[in-house]
Scaffold this motif. Sequence first.
Motif, PDB file in Angstrom:
ATOM      1  N   ARG A 176       0.821  -1.209   0.000  1.00 30.64           N
ATOM      2  CA  ARG A 176       0.000   0.000   0.000  1.00 30.64           C
ATOM      3  C   ARG A 176       0.852   1.256   0.000  1.00 30.64           C
ATOM      4  O   ARG A 176       1.760   1.403   0.800  1.00 30.64           O
ATOM      5  N   ASP A 189      -4.347  -7.229   3.026  1.00 33.32           N
ATOM      6  CA  ASP A 189      -5.260  -6.634   4.005  1.00 33.32           C
ATOM      7  C   ASP A 189      -4.718  -6.905   5.407  1.00 33.32           C
ATOM      8  O   ASP A 189      -5.204  -7.771   6.128  1.00 33.32           O
ATOM      9  N   TYR A 190      -3.698  -6.129   5.798  1.00 33.20           N
ATOM     10  CA  TYR A 190      -3.080  -6.301   7.106  1.00 33.20           C
ATOM     11  C   TYR A 190      -4.001  -5.863   8.238  1.00 33.20           C
ATOM     12  O   TYR A 190      -3.883  -6.354   9.363  1.00 33.20           O
ATOM     13  N   ILE A 191      -4.904  -4.939   7.960  1.00 33.48           N
ATOM     14  CA  ILE A 191      -5.782  -4.443   9.016  1.00 33.48           C
ATOM     15  C   ILE A 191      -6.708  -5.553   9.508  1.00 33.48           C
ATOM     16  O   ILE A 191      -6.774  -5.849  10.708  1.00 33.48           O
ATOM     17  N   PRO A 219       3.645   2.119   5.430  1.00 29.58           N
ATOM     18  CA  PRO A 219       2.214   1.790   5.432  1.00 29.58           C
ATOM     19  C   PRO A 219       1.908   0.398   5.975  1.00 29.58           C
ATOM     20  O   PRO A 219       0.891   0.200   6.640  1.00 29.58           O
ATOM     21  N   THR A 222       1.901   0.720   9.675  1.00 28.11           N
ATOM     22  CA  THR A 222       0.749   1.519  10.092  1.00 28.11           C
ATOM     23  C   THR A 222      -0.535   0.702  10.023  1.00 28.11           C
ATOM     24  O   THR A 222      -1.382   0.766  10.924  1.00 28.11           O
ATOM     25  N   ASP A 223      -0.697  -0.077   8.952  1.00 30.19           N
ATOM     26  CA  ASP A 223      -1.894  -0.906   8.810  1.00 30.19           C
ATOM     27  C   ASP A 223      -1.980  -1.957   9.913  1.00 30.19           C
ATOM     28  O   ASP A 223      -3.068  -2.204  10.467  1.00 30.19           O
ATOM     29  N   ARG A 224      -0.861  -2.578  10.225  1.00 27.78           N
ATOM     30  CA  ARG A 224      -0.870  -3.598  11.284  1.00 27.78           C
ATOM     31  C   ARG A 224      -1.252  -2.977  12.630  1.00 27.78           C
ATOM     32  O   ARG A 224      -2.042  -3.538  13.387  1.00 27.78           O
ATOM     33  N   HIS A 226      -2.971  -0.243  13.106  1.00 28.64           N
ATOM     34  CA  HIS A 226      -4.382   0.156  13.046  1.00 28.64           C
ATOM     35  C   HIS A 226      -5.290  -1.044  13.300  1.00 28.64           C
ATOM     36  O   HIS A 226      -6.256  -0.960  14.070  1.00 28.64           O
ATOM     37  N   GLY A 227      -4.976  -2.175  12.664  1.00 31.66           N
ATOM     38  CA  GLY A 227      -5.781  -3.375  12.871  1.00 31.66           C
ATOM     39  C   GLY A 227      -5.678  -3.886  14.292  1.00 31.66           C
ATOM     40  O   GLY A 227      -6.674  -4.343  14.880  1.00 31.66           O
TER      41      GLY A 227
END
Length: 366
Positions: A176, A189-191, A219, A222-224, A226-227
């Motif tokens: 991403r 889709d790490y989130i 990113p 950050t995604d991990r 956030h999830g």
Amino acid sequence: MEEPRKRARPGRAPAPAGRTSRPRQAEVARLAGVSQATVSLVLGARKQGATISEETRRKVLDAVRALGYVPDPAASRLAAARNNLLGVFSFTSTFPTDVQHSYYPFLVGVEQEAAARGYDLVLFTGSSTGGAGAAGPNALARVRLADGCLFLGRHAPAEELRRLVADGFPVVHLGRRDELEGLAWVGADYISASQEVVAHLAALGHRRIVLVREDDEAPASTDREHGFLKGLEEAGLPGGPAAVFRSADPERELTAERLRGWLDEGVTAFVAEETDTGDAWRALHGAAHFVGIDCPRDASLALLGSPPPDLAEEPVPTGFDIPRPQLGAAAVRMLAALVSGEEAAEPLVACTFRPGSTAGPAPARC
């Protein structure tokens, strides 16, 4: 005698009064108050990883009409020239040709999909001389030898990529990068995957969980995070800054004393992110071993990704697997579409939950 009027050339709109040169795309961008990459997206009617709002689209089209802009047919013919070569450039200290490198499976998917579509690959290894940008401000210029280029790596030179996109060169980033307007990307889709890991730990009775991650703004990290935080919130567990340990050097800063302190505070589960260095998981795994934690009896560990090669023989960690070959293939499909001037939309690729053996019921605390 009245001077005869000059006949407009076919296919070219008349220049606005007071000028004789053809309006350029950069002028359209300035008048519309957007980037040149956005103008390219609107006029090309294709999506490259970014959504163009109707208001932005209207501003661009209004600027086009006001300036009398039309695409340069010579440039369009040049852009249409293809030699069936796709480039691959990695922003890593060494090109990931070692089968144990975390990026290698991406390349397997890239090669297989490229071959199936009749493309040859050009591997640009300039990053091996010292990482992205080592060759100067025009380090990426040579990728134009190919019809388009696929980039992979956590830290990419934003201005270089923006320049390529603004010039209309087909570019896809594997991972991403929606902070770079107009840059196409394919990602995992790490989130959702990180959320699922937290939900699993919460179902096992864990009420205090800490995430260990590297201190950067990649990113994927950050995604991990956030999830992870979203998973804590949905489970009704404490989150916020206290639930995340960020470190530029996890192997040095994640000490045994710090880990004992968390255990004394009631933390019963620890989650680490996977990166191309593997530092976060290596630090957490090493500290737990030093403290003498019997995992999962004393505390549970989970990994948001796959373990680094040097720890692959250890018990399989609870976490998720990243479908790297599928991501590599999806990136090639998107790049081939961009090279052909077609729509280029790929959804996020789902990760697969891995039960592993490092997570168990939360231990009872006295």
